[in-house]
Scaffold this motif. Structure first.
Motif, mmCIF file in Angstrom:
data_model
loop_
_atom_site.group_PDB
_atom_site.id
_atom_site.type_symbol
_atom_site.label_atom_id
_atom_site.label_comp_id
_atom_site.label_asym_id
_atom_site.label_seq_id
_atom_site.Cartn_x
_atom_site.Cartn_y
_atom_site.Cartn_z
ATOM 1 N N SER A 167 56.509 39.283 4.547
ATOM 2 C CA SER A 167 55.237 39.892 4.127
ATOM 3 C C SER A 167 54.085 38.890 4.185
ATOM 4 O O SER A 167 52.956 39.238 4.563
ATOM 5 N N ALA A 168 54.355 37.630 3.835
ATOM 6 C CA ALA A 168 53.300 36.607 3.831
ATOM 7 C C ALA A 168 52.713 36.388 5.217
ATOM 8 O O ALA A 168 51.556 35.967 5.351
ATOM 9 N N PHE A 169 53.476 36.695 6.245
ATOM 10 C CA PHE A 169 53.036 36.507 7.625
ATOM 11 C C PHE A 169 51.755 37.288 7.911
ATOM 12 O O PHE A 169 50.888 36.849 8.674
ATOM 13 N N PHE A 170 51.603 38.452 7.278
ATOM 14 C CA PHE A 170 50.480 39.341 7.575
ATOM 15 C C PHE A 170 49.180 38.915 6.891
ATOM 16 O O PHE A 170 48.143 39.557 7.088
ATOM 17 N N PHE A 171 49.236 37.834 6.130
ATOM 18 C CA PHE A 171 48.024 37.326 5.487
ATOM 19 C C PHE A 171 47.456 36.108 6.222
ATOM 20 O O PHE A 171 46.468 35.533 5.787
ATOM 21 N N ALA A 172 48.081 35.720 7.341
ATOM 22 C CA ALA A 172 47.596 34.569 8.110
ATOM 23 C C ALA A 172 46.221 34.880 8.689
ATOM 24 O O ALA A 172 45.847 36.041 8.885
ATOM 25 N N GLU A 173 45.465 33.823 8.983
ATOM 26 C CA GLU A 173 44.104 34.019 9.485
ATOM 27 C C GLU A 173 44.069 34.283 10.984
ATOM 28 O O GLU A 173 43.219 35.044 11.468
ATOM 29 N N GLU A 174 44.973 33.663 11.735
ATOM 30 C CA GLU A 174 44.930 33.780 13.181
ATOM 31 C C GLU A 174 46.115 34.586 13.711
ATOM 32 O O GLU A 174 47.229 34.500 13.195
ATOM 33 N N VAL A 175 45.852 35.343 14.753
ATOM 34 C CA VAL A 175 46.902 36.121 15.404
ATOM 35 C C VAL A 175 47.766 35.185 16.251
ATOM 36 O O VAL A 175 47.236 34.386 17.029
ATOM 37 N N PRO A 176 49.077 35.248 16.108
ATOM 38 C CA PRO A 176 49.948 34.362 16.894
ATOM 39 C C PRO A 176 49.848 34.654 18.391
ATOM 40 O O PRO A 176 49.451 35.753 18.804
ATOM 41 N N GLU A 177 50.234 33.683 19.191
ATOM 42 C CA GLU A 177 50.324 33.913 20.624
ATOM 43 C C GLU A 177 51.580 34.732 20.905
ATOM 44 O O GLU A 177 52.571 34.624 20.207
ATOM 45 N N ASP A 178 51.495 35.548 21.944
ATOM 46 C CA ASP A 178 52.669 36.350 22.311
ATOM 47 C C ASP A 178 53.812 35.440 22.715
ATOM 48 O O ASP A 178 53.622 34.459 23.438
ATOM 49 N N GLU A 179 55.016 35.777 22.229
ATOM 50 C CA GLU A 179 56.192 34.988 22.557
ATOM 51 C C GLU A 179 56.816 35.523 23.838
ATOM 52 O O GLU A 179 57.137 36.703 23.932
ATOM 53 N N PRO A 180 56.988 34.677 24.865
ATOM 54 C CA PRO A 180 57.546 35.166 26.131
ATOM 55 C C PRO A 180 59.008 35.567 25.980
ATOM 56 O O PRO A 180 59.770 34.934 25.263
ATOM 57 N N LEU A 181 59.377 36.645 26.657
ATOM 58 C CA LEU A 181 60.764 37.102 26.675
ATOM 59 C C LEU A 181 61.411 36.660 27.978
ATOM 60 O O LEU A 181 60.733 36.504 28.992
ATOM 61 N N PRO A 182 62.713 36.448 27.972
ATOM 62 C CA PRO A 182 63.371 36.100 29.228
ATOM 63 C C PRO A 182 63.238 37.248 30.208
ATOM 64 O O PRO A 182 63.266 38.417 29.819
ATOM 65 N N SER A 183 63.077 36.923 31.478
ATOM 66 C CA SER A 183 62.810 37.970 32.452
ATOM 67 C C SER A 183 64.073 38.543 33.059
ATOM 68 O O SER A 183 64.015 39.451 33.864
ATOM 69 N N ASP A 184 65.236 38.009 32.700
ATOM 70 C CA ASP A 184 66.460 38.610 33.226
ATOM 71 C C ASP A 184 67.255 39.240 32.109
ATOM 72 O O ASP A 184 67.531 38.618 31.099
ATOM 73 N N TYR A 185 67.616 40.481 32.299
ATOM 74 C CA TYR A 185 68.466 41.158 31.332
ATOM 75 C C TYR A 185 69.129 42.304 32.069
ATOM 76 O O TYR A 185 68.513 42.986 32.884
#
Length: 375
Positions: free
Chosen positions: A65-83
């Protein structure tokens, strides 16, 4: 008494977390038992959720829940491209898959950190090949690198899990983390690879038969050693690479020359194959009967028309073996793999992490199961 509003919630992070998890606003609204307009009002800053509602959102998005009170939006986390998914499926539409892969990425980071704290050498997986190489040559290089002869492999027929467990142990000793996941249909995803070194990751779906998981492991391994991550959106090229990796896995697990030597093949007459022979060969090589049949077609011992006919008869079959009960602590160890589990337990016994860390790192395992897991 009404739950107070979670004033100070960052509406931009609420929107980012939903999109990053792969949910639409309407899907979240359904999970929250709210109208879509309510979710939209939280995300555009017109309103804020209550603390109770925020707690529920945190569980849906897998963030505290504390994550949603941060001031800055996180950078998108890359996903592996093979699945390994079934055709025409997009990973961005499956939040459960996204959560699984991000969890695997996190465990890999934990493994790297614990290895450094424990001051132990990392096994360096350094096998590399090219898409220009012949798949059969790559299969031979893999077998040499893993130092497992086909004769040794053919002895692993005690039960359907023997080969799978042996391959997992061997690959982990070479520096590849093998994770298993559950709760997602194999029709959505069968396996994935995270091609980051050291400690690349292969994840396989426990919903698949163990013999099918063997094939998925070496399909993903082919992606890692050929460095073919990052091309899955290039449709024609992606399909060629998938077929290439299938070919490597098949040639590795079922070497054509060895298949031709088997009694079932040498004594066989005609192009049609009975299920009994396909199962027998599959059990010996530790693969599905479909892999065997495709291999036979490519060797001229059957035809694609016969393959289609036989495969249609399999479609109506139920699970031949059914499910058997596996103790929870064994499942946890299987999900995390022996290498990762060993690192976490070693760090715990060296007092580098506490019992709560241990539980968290192993997927929130109940502390009562830790002693069983070490036995």
């Amino acid at each position: 008494m009404r739950t107070p509003k979670a004033t100070g919630t960052n509406h931009n992070i609420l929107q980012w977390a939903r999109k990053n998890a792969g949910y639409s606003a309407s899907e979240v609204a359904k999970k929250m038992d709210k109208k879509t307009e309510v979710i939209t009002s939280w995300e555009n800053g017109e309103d804020v959720p209550t603390f109770k509602q925020l707690s529920k959102l945190s569980k849906i998005y897998h963030y505290p829940s504390a994550f949603f009170f941060a001031e800055e939006v996180p950078e998108d986390e890359p996903l592996p491209s093979d699945y390994r998914t079934m055709p025409d499926r997009n990973i961005e539409n499956f939040p459960e898959i996204i959560f699984e892969i991000k969890d695997a990425q996190e465990r890999r980071e934990i493994a790297l950190e614990l290895t450094q704290k424990l001051d132990i050498p990392l096994p360096e997986f350094d096998l590399e090949c090219s898409l220009d190489d012949d798949p059969e040559d790559i299969a031979f290089k893999i077998r040499e690198y893993l130092d497992v002869t086909i004769e040794e492999q053919l002895k692993w027929k005690k039960d359907k899990y023997t080969a799978l467990n042996n391959w997992k142990t061997i690959l982990e000793s070479k520096g590849i983390l093998i994770f298993q996941f559950t709760g997602i249909s194999p029709q959505e995803i069968r396996a994935y690879a995270i091609d980051q070194r050291p400690l690349p990751v292969i994840g396989i779906n426990t919903g698949d038969d163990p013999r099918a998981r063997n094939f998925s492991i070496f399909h993903e391994l082919a992606h890692i050693i050929t460095g073919t991550s990052g091309v899955c959106d290039l449709n024609d090229r992606h399909k060629k690479i998938e077929r290439f990796c299938d070919e490597v896995a098949a040639k590795f697990l079922v070497p054509p020359s060895k298949l031709l030597e088997m009694d079932e093949v040498r004594n066989h007459e005609g192009l049609y194959w009975e299920d009994e022979d396909l199962r027998s060969l599959g059990n010996k090589f530790g693969v599905s009967r479909e892999v065997i049949l495709i291999s036979l077609v490519k060797l001229g011992k059957s035809t694609w028309n016969i393959y289609k006919q036989i495969k249609e008869t399999w479609a109506s079959e139920s699970d031949e073996d059914g499910e058997h009960k596996i103790p929870y602590y064994i499942k946890v160890k299987s999900w995390n793999g022996n290498y990762y589990t060993g690192l976490v337990l070693q760090a715990y016994h060296n007092k580098l992490i506490n019992r709560l860390d241990l539980s968290s790192y192993m997927g929130n395992i109940k502390l009562e199961h830790i002693a069983k897991m070490e036995s």
